[in-house]
Design a protein around this motif. Structure first.
Motif: not given
Length: 68
Positions: A24-25, A43, A46, A50, A59-60, A62, A64
């Motif tokens: 998460g960023t 990405e 979002v 969060h 917001d965060v 996500w 992967e």
């Protein structure tokens, strides 16, 4: 340094049978996102409002990377 750390994390994850890495960023962390994309993360979504940062909802994003 961040790129070397992410490489080591990926090696560890692969050696231990992980299927993917997830992180998460903050959406405003463009430098971090550039690094993550360079390392093969994408990405996936979002989460709105969060968590709180300095008393404000943020917001965060996500991301992967599939390892298998």
């Amino acid at each position: 340094m961040g790129q070397a750390l992410l490489r080591e994390l990926e090696v560890f994850a692969r050696e231990n049978g992980f299927h993917k890495l997830v992180l998460g960023t903050f959406p405003f962390n463009t430098a971090g996102q550039a690094l993550y994309r360079k390392m093969g993360l994408r990405e996936v979504g979002v989460f709105r409002n969060h968590g709180k940062l300095d008393g404000k909802w943020v917001d965060v994003m996500w991301m992967e990377k599939l390892l298998m």
